[in-house]
Design a protein around this motif. Structure first.
Motif, PDB file in Angstrom:
ATOM      1  N   GLU A 178       0.879  -1.173   0.000  1.00 59.85           N
ATOM      2  CA  GLU A 178       0.000   0.000   0.000  1.00 59.85           C
ATOM      3  C   GLU A 178       0.914   1.219   0.000  1.00 59.85           C
ATOM      4  O   GLU A 178       1.648   1.437   0.959  1.00 59.85           O
ATOM      5  CB  GLU A 178      -0.898   0.041   1.246  1.00 59.85           C
ATOM      6  N   LEU A 179       0.911   1.984  -1.092  1.00 58.49           N
ATOM      7  CA  LEU A 179       1.694   3.209  -1.173  1.00 58.49           C
ATOM      8  C   LEU A 179       0.693   4.356  -1.196  1.00 58.49           C
ATOM      9  O   LEU A 179      -0.100   4.478  -2.127  1.00 58.49           O
ATOM     10  CB  LEU A 179       2.580   3.222  -2.416  1.00 58.49           C
ATOM     11  N   VAL A 180       0.708   5.167  -0.139  1.00 57.25           N
ATOM     12  CA  VAL A 180      -0.331   6.159   0.081  1.00 57.25           C
ATOM     13  C   VAL A 180       0.270   7.553   0.226  1.00 57.25           C
ATOM     14  O   VAL A 180       1.226   7.752   0.968  1.00 57.25           O
ATOM     15  CB  VAL A 180      -1.139   5.811   1.357  1.00 57.25           C
ATOM     16  N   ALA A 181      -0.321   8.509  -0.505  1.00 63.57           N
ATOM     17  CA  ALA A 181       0.022   9.928  -0.358  1.00 63.57           C
ATOM     18  C   ALA A 181      -1.026  10.565   0.554  1.00 63.57           C
ATOM     19  O   ALA A 181      -2.013   9.918   0.932  1.00 63.57           O
ATOM     20  CB  ALA A 181       0.027  10.608  -1.725  1.00 63.57           C
ATOM     21  N   ALA A 182      -0.845  11.820   0.876  1.00 66.95           N
ATOM     22  CA  ALA A 182      -1.781  12.515   1.770  1.00 66.95           C
ATOM     23  C   ALA A 182      -3.199  12.534   1.212  1.00 66.95           C
ATOM     24  O   ALA A 182      -4.167  12.488   1.967  1.00 66.95           O
ATOM     25  CB  ALA A 182      -1.292  13.939   2.027  1.00 66.95           C
ATOM     26  N   ASP A 183      -3.322  12.558  -0.111  1.00 64.53           N
ATOM     27  CA  ASP A 183      -4.639  12.746  -0.719  1.00 64.53           C
ATOM     28  C   ASP A 183      -5.192  11.537  -1.463  1.00 64.53           C
ATOM     29  O   ASP A 183      -6.289  11.586  -1.997  1.00 64.53           O
ATOM     30  CB  ASP A 183      -4.592  13.941  -1.670  1.00 64.53           C
ATOM     31  N   ARG A 184      -4.413  10.411  -1.526  1.00 58.88           N
ATOM     32  CA  ARG A 184      -4.897   9.284  -2.327  1.00 58.88           C
ATOM     33  C   ARG A 184      -4.017   8.056  -2.147  1.00 58.88           C
ATOM     34  O   ARG A 184      -2.892   8.137  -1.656  1.00 58.88           O
ATOM     35  CB  ARG A 184      -4.902   9.652  -3.802  1.00 58.88           C
ATOM     36  N   VAL A 185      -4.547   6.917  -2.577  1.00 58.46           N
ATOM     37  CA  VAL A 185      -3.750   5.704  -2.683  1.00 58.46           C
ATOM     38  C   VAL A 185      -3.066   5.767  -4.044  1.00 58.46           C
ATOM     39  O   VAL A 185      -3.724   5.829  -5.075  1.00 58.46           O
ATOM     40  CB  VAL A 185      -4.625   4.433  -2.574  1.00 58.46           C
ATOM     41  N   VAL A 186      -1.741   5.774  -4.058  1.00 59.13           N
ATOM     42  CA  VAL A 186      -0.977   5.891  -5.293  1.00 59.13           C
ATOM     43  C   VAL A 186      -0.836   4.538  -5.981  1.00 59.13           C
ATOM     44  O   VAL A 186      -0.982   4.427  -7.189  1.00 59.13           O
ATOM     45  CB  VAL A 186       0.420   6.506  -5.019  1.00 59.13           C
ATOM     46  N   TRP A 187      -0.578   3.482  -5.196  1.00 56.19           N
ATOM     47  CA  TRP A 187      -0.457   2.140  -5.761  1.00 56.19           C
ATOM     48  C   TRP A 187      -0.770   1.128  -4.673  1.00 56.19           C
ATOM     49  O   TRP A 187      -0.340   1.274  -3.525  1.00 56.19           O
ATOM     50  CB  TRP A 187       0.953   1.896  -6.299  1.00 56.19           C
ATOM     51  N   SER A 188      -1.504   0.107  -5.043  1.00 59.52           N
ATOM     52  CA  SER A 188      -1.842  -0.961  -4.116  1.00 59.52           C
ATOM     53  C   SER A 188      -1.861  -2.273  -4.885  1.00 59.52           C
ATOM     54  O   SER A 188      -2.380  -2.331  -6.001  1.00 59.52           O
ATOM     55  CB  SER A 188      -3.216  -0.691  -3.501  1.00 59.52           C
ATOM     56  N   GLY A 189      -1.270  -3.312  -4.325  1.00 53.53           N
ATOM     57  CA  GLY A 189      -1.281  -4.603  -4.988  1.00 53.53           C
ATOM     58  C   GLY A 189      -0.235  -5.531  -4.406  1.00 53.53           C
ATOM     59  O   GLY A 189       0.376  -5.236  -3.387  1.00 53.53           O
ATOM     60  N   GLN A 190      -0.044  -6.650  -5.082  1.00 44.14           N
ATOM     61  CA  GLN A 190       0.931  -7.637  -4.640  1.00 44.14           C
ATOM     62  C   GLN A 190       2.225  -7.492  -5.433  1.00 44.14           C
ATOM     63  O   GLN A 190       2.200  -7.182  -6.624  1.00 44.14           O
ATOM     64  CB  GLN A 190       0.365  -9.039  -4.791  1.00 44.14           C
ATOM     65  N   ALA A 191       3.330  -7.722  -4.726  1.00 49.34           N
ATOM     66  CA  ALA A 191       4.637  -7.551  -5.355  1.00 49.34           C
ATOM     67  C   ALA A 191       5.615  -8.602  -4.835  1.00 49.34           C
ATOM     68  O   ALA A 191       5.399  -9.209  -3.780  1.00 49.34           O
ATOM     69  CB  ALA A 191       5.172  -6.150  -5.078  1.00 49.34           C
ATOM     70  N   ARG A 192       6.689  -8.773  -5.585  1.00 47.65           N
ATOM     71  CA  ARG A 192       7.789  -9.661  -5.179  1.00 47.65           C
ATOM     72  C   ARG A 192       8.787  -8.926  -4.297  1.00 47.65           C
ATOM     73  O   ARG A 192       9.424  -9.519  -3.431  1.00 47.65           O
ATOM     74  CB  ARG A 192       8.555 -10.159  -6.403  1.00 47.65           C
ATOM     75  N   GLU A 193       8.959  -7.605  -4.587  1.00 47.80           N
ATOM     76  CA  GLU A 193      10.031  -6.852  -3.943  1.00 47.80           C
ATOM     77  C   GLU A 193       9.703  -5.363  -3.953  1.00 47.80           C
ATOM     78  O   GLU A 193       9.060  -4.865  -4.867  1.00 47.80           O
ATOM     79  CB  GLU A 193      11.337  -7.098  -4.708  1.00 47.80           C
ATOM     80  N   VAL A 194      10.202  -4.677  -2.928  1.00 46.46           N
ATOM     81  CA  VAL A 194      10.092  -3.219  -2.844  1.00 46.46           C
ATOM     82  C   VAL A 194      11.478  -2.679  -2.496  1.00 46.46           C
ATOM     83  O   VAL A 194      12.159  -3.215  -1.616  1.00 46.46           O
ATOM     84  CB  VAL A 194       9.097  -2.777  -1.746  1.00 46.46           C
ATOM     85  N   LEU A 195      11.885  -1.622  -3.193  1.00 39.70           N
ATOM     86  CA  LEU A 195      13.147  -0.936  -2.895  1.00 39.70           C
ATOM     87  C   LEU A 195      12.816   0.497  -2.528  1.00 39.70           C
ATOM     88  O   LEU A 195      12.052   1.168  -3.231  1.00 39.70           O
ATOM     89  CB  LEU A 195      14.068  -0.952  -4.113  1.00 39.70           C
ATOM     90  N   ALA A 196      13.405   0.978  -1.424  1.00 47.60           N
ATOM     91  CA  ALA A 196      13.136   2.342  -0.970  1.00 47.60           C
ATOM     92  C   ALA A 196      14.377   2.897  -0.278  1.00 47.60           C
ATOM     93  O   ALA A 196      15.251   2.142   0.159  1.00 47.60           O
ATOM     94  CB  ALA A 196      11.947   2.363  -0.014  1.00 47.60           C
ATOM     95  N   ARG A 197      14.413   4.205  -0.149  1.00 48.20           N
ATOM     96  CA  ARG A 197      15.523   4.872   0.550  1.00 48.20           C
ATOM     97  C   ARG A 197      15.002   5.380   1.898  1.00 48.20           C
ATOM     98  O   ARG A 197      14.015   6.096   1.949  1.00 48.20           O
ATOM     99  CB  ARG A 197      16.058   6.030  -0.290  1.00 48.20           C
ATOM    100  N   THR A 198      15.695   4.972   2.951  1.00 46.84           N
ATOM    101  CA  THR A 198      15.330   5.397   4.296  1.00 46.84           C
ATOM    102  C   THR A 198      16.480   6.185   4.908  1.00 46.84           C
ATOM    103  O   THR A 198      17.563   6.264   4.313  1.00 46.84           O
ATOM    104  CB  THR A 198      15.016   4.173   5.192  1.00 46.84           C
ATOM    105  N   VAL A 199      16.266   6.706   6.111  1.00 47.97           N
ATOM    106  CA  VAL A 199      17.335   7.443   6.783  1.00 47.97           C
ATOM    107  C   VAL A 199      18.536   6.547   7.075  1.00 47.97           C
ATOM    108  O   VAL A 199      19.656   7.029   7.213  1.00 47.97           O
ATOM    109  CB  VAL A 199      16.839   8.116   8.089  1.00 47.97           C
ATOM    110  N   ALA A 200      18.312   5.230   7.141  1.00 49.84           N
ATOM    111  CA  ALA A 200      19.399   4.279   7.395  1.00 49.84           C
ATOM    112  C   ALA A 200      20.078   3.821   6.103  1.00 49.84           C
ATOM    113  O   ALA A 200      21.068   3.103   6.152  1.00 49.84           O
ATOM    114  CB  ALA A 200      18.867   3.063   8.150  1.00 49.84           C
ATOM    115  N   GLY A 201      19.550   4.225   4.941  1.00 52.87           N
ATOM    116  CA  GLY A 201      20.119   3.830   3.661  1.00 52.87           C
ATOM    117  C   GLY A 201      19.096   3.142   2.786  1.00 52.87           C
ATOM    118  O   GLY A 201      17.905   3.089   3.116  1.00 52.87           O
ATOM    119  N   ASP A 202      19.560   2.596   1.665  1.00 51.62           N
ATOM    120  CA  ASP A 202      18.660   1.904   0.746  1.00 51.62           C
ATOM    121  C   ASP A 202      18.210   0.590   1.381  1.00 51.62           C
ATOM    122  O   ASP A 202      18.984  -0.093   2.039  1.00 51.62           O
ATOM    123  CB  ASP A 202      19.354   1.628  -0.581  1.00 51.62           C
ATOM    124  N   LEU A 203      16.944   0.257   1.140  1.00 53.81           N
ATOM    125  CA  LEU A 203      16.341  -0.911   1.758  1.00 53.81           C
ATOM    126  C   LEU A 203      15.602  -1.729   0.716  1.00 53.81           C
ATOM    127  O   LEU A 203      14.857  -1.171  -0.095  1.00 53.81           O
ATOM    128  CB  LEU A 203      15.349  -0.452   2.841  1.00 53.81           C
TER     129      LEU A 203
END
Length: 130
Positions: A13-38
């Motif tokens: 579930e990827l949600v912005a302040a005003d809407r759901v941007v993307w929702s569904g099933q996935a194999r993998e997610v890559l994101a950047r956090t304060v601790a680094g890439d995840l």
């Protein structure tokens, strides 16, 4: 989908302040956090982390098209193969106008607004990848 594929699925579930941007099933997610890439795969340990402006990549179960989303500051949580990504600003590549983003970067630099500049640069990186 076969039950073995189902057990490897992440519910996203990827949600912005005003809407759901993307929702569904996935194999993998890559994101950047304060601790680094995840990278998050099925079976990932529970996690709560701060998101930094950047590009989130989602590799859906169905199809080979990677979903790329420019996000601002926010949160990422993982629990029981469910990934929630919450960001005040989140934009799919198809929603971004590169010329407008370049103007936003110039304006942010002129005003000394480094946070706005980082958010705009994340959008531009997303457009450059497509």
């Amino acid at each position: 989908m076969a039950s073995s594929d189902q057990s490897k699925a992440l519910q996203i579930e990827l949600v912005a302040a005003d809407r759901v941007v993307w929702s569904g099933q996935a194999r993998e997610v890559l994101a950047r956090t304060v601790a680094g890439d995840l990278g998050v795969l099925s079976g990932h340990a529970p996690l709560l982390s701060l998101l930094v402006p950047g590009v989130v990549e989602i590799r859906p179960l169905e199809g080979s098209e990677i979903v790329r989303v420019a996000v601002g500051d926010g949160f990422l949580s993982v629990s029981d193969n469910h990934v929630s990504i919450l960001s005040e600003d989140a934009f799919l590549a198809s929603e971004i106008d590169a010329a407008a983003v370049k103007t936003d970067i110039e304006t942010a630099r002129a005003e000394g607004d480094t946070e706005a500049e980082r958010r705009a640069e994340a959008k531009l990186r997303l457009v450059d990848k497509t």
